[in-house]
Design a protein around this motif. Sequence first.
Motif, PDB file in Angstrom:
ATOM      1  N   VAL A 118       0.809  -1.226   0.000  1.00  0.00           N
ATOM      2  CA  VAL A 118       0.000   0.000   0.000  1.00  0.00           C
ATOM      3  C   VAL A 118       0.840   1.273   0.000  1.00  0.00           C
ATOM      4  O   VAL A 118       0.487   2.262  -0.643  1.00  0.00           O
ATOM      5  N   ALA A 119       1.960   1.254   0.729  1.00  0.00           N
ATOM      6  CA  ALA A 119       2.721   2.491   0.932  1.00  0.00           C
ATOM      7  C   ALA A 119       3.567   2.841  -0.286  1.00  0.00           C
ATOM      8  O   ALA A 119       4.132   1.969  -0.944  1.00  0.00           O
ATOM      9  N   ASP A 120       3.656   4.138  -0.565  1.00  0.00           N
ATOM     10  CA  ASP A 120       4.621   4.632  -1.542  1.00  0.00           C
ATOM     11  C   ASP A 120       6.018   4.661  -0.932  1.00  0.00           C
ATOM     12  O   ASP A 120       7.001   4.328  -1.582  1.00  0.00           O
ATOM     13  N   ARG A 121       6.072   5.107   0.325  1.00  0.00           N
ATOM     14  CA  ARG A 121       7.348   5.176   1.037  1.00  0.00           C
ATOM     15  C   ARG A 121       7.210   4.528   2.400  1.00  0.00           C
ATOM     16  O   ARG A 121       6.125   4.501   2.983  1.00  0.00           O
ATOM     17  N   ILE A 122       8.337   4.053   2.907  1.00  0.00           N
ATOM     18  CA  ILE A 122       8.391   3.492   4.249  1.00  0.00           C
ATOM     19  C   ILE A 122       9.448   4.235   5.051  1.00  0.00           C
ATOM     20  O   ILE A 122      10.544   4.514   4.549  1.00  0.00           O
ATOM     21  N   LEU A 123       9.098   4.563   6.286  1.00  0.00           N
ATOM     22  CA  LEU A 123      10.048   5.111   7.248  1.00  0.00           C
ATOM     23  C   LEU A 123      10.249   4.064   8.328  1.00  0.00           C
ATOM     24  O   LEU A 123       9.287   3.682   9.004  1.00  0.00           O
ATOM     25  N   PHE A 124      11.472   3.591   8.477  1.00  0.00           N
ATOM     26  CA  PHE A 124      11.783   2.632   9.536  1.00  0.00           C
ATOM     27  C   PHE A 124      12.313   3.398  10.736  1.00  0.00           C
ATOM     28  O   PHE A 124      13.303   4.123  10.641  1.00  0.00           O
ATOM     29  N   MET A 125      11.640   3.246  11.879  1.00  0.00           N
ATOM     30  CA  MET A 125      12.009   3.956  13.093  1.00  0.00           C
ATOM     31  C   MET A 125      12.569   3.005  14.136  1.00  0.00           C
ATOM     32  O   MET A 125      12.122   1.864  14.277  1.00  0.00           O
ATOM     33  N   ASP A 126      13.552   3.500  14.862  1.00  0.00           N
ATOM     34  CA  ASP A 126      14.114   2.757  15.993  1.00  0.00           C
ATOM     35  C   ASP A 126      14.726   3.773  16.947  1.00  0.00           C
ATOM     36  O   ASP A 126      15.376   4.728  16.516  1.00  0.00           O
ATOM     37  N   GLY A 127      14.460   3.599  18.227  1.00  0.00           N
ATOM     38  CA  GLY A 127      15.002   4.509  19.216  1.00  0.00           C
ATOM     39  C   GLY A 127      14.552   5.937  19.058  1.00  0.00           C
ATOM     40  O   GLY A 127      15.281   6.878  19.404  1.00  0.00           O
ATOM     41  N   GLY A 128      13.330   6.136  18.538  1.00  0.00           N
ATOM     42  CA  GLY A 128      12.783   7.480  18.403  1.00  0.00           C
ATOM     43  C   GLY A 128      13.284   8.253  17.208  1.00  0.00           C
ATOM     44  O   GLY A 128      12.992   9.438  17.066  1.00  0.00           O
ATOM     45  N   GLN A 129      14.012   7.584  16.301  1.00  0.00           N
ATOM     46  CA  GLN A 129      14.559   8.258  15.125  1.00  0.00           C
ATOM     47  C   GLN A 129      14.208   7.502  13.854  1.00  0.00           C
ATOM     48  O   GLN A 129      13.920   6.300  13.896  1.00  0.00           O
TER      49      GLN A 129
END
Length: 258
Positions: free
Chosen positions: A214-225
């Motif tokens: 579904v997503a055009d982009r993905i943001l992978f987060m870890d440790g609040g960043q």
Amino acid sequence: MAADTLLEVANLGKAFGHLTVLKNVSFNLSRGERVALIGPSGSGKSTCLRAINYLEPPTEGDIRLEGQSIGRRPNGQRMTDREMAPQRAEIGMVFQHFHLWPHLSVRENVALQPRKVRGMSRSDAEMLAGDLLGKVHLAHKAEEMPQRLSGGQQQRVAIARALAQQPKLLLFDEPTSALDPELVGEVLTVIKELAAEGRAMVLVTHEIAFAREVADRILFMDGGQIVEEGPAKSVLDQPQSPRLKQFLASLQLGGPDE
């Protein structure tokens, strides 16, 4: 701001006392774009989403919708809830839990938002509610009470309620995490259909295959960043950061992703 930019998140930070849960988070969302936030439990995904419409007021940073600062007056002071109400009306949010009014019918639950937020008449709001219940495949349940619905059906009503605000942006905070596994598919199908209509959305999800589709982009987060970001298929098929590789490997091995 680029002409097609809808949402700008700049240097977002959030702390609860001495605990910092978001650090310098920045990203933009174009009109019609779908962005998925993924990552392990405690990575800050849901806090980031809730900060966008000031359900969790950020400690620092700036959030803009169509160039207008969300939650802040021109002098930098925080707006009151009353001042923020018109801004929040432009952002529809679907939570993990459904939060439907138990004393109102399904139709009335959906019609309440446009009456309160947009000032619609009861008849117009109920007509809109009927149309939106059809969109989430629940027109036949319009007169039911929420407690008579399955969890998946209640979540689809919650999606219709968010749409009834006629928002410019949709936020989904783990919309399937409270559902039994056999009910997940019906909710994901509705979200896919909304995405296909070109609706701008930010999704926090642990359904990685769904995010990929579904997503055009993905943001992978870890440790609040934000550790890694990019086109969905590239990020998931060819991860660059060791932390994302480790996270995806844990999912393939059946480890906990949330």
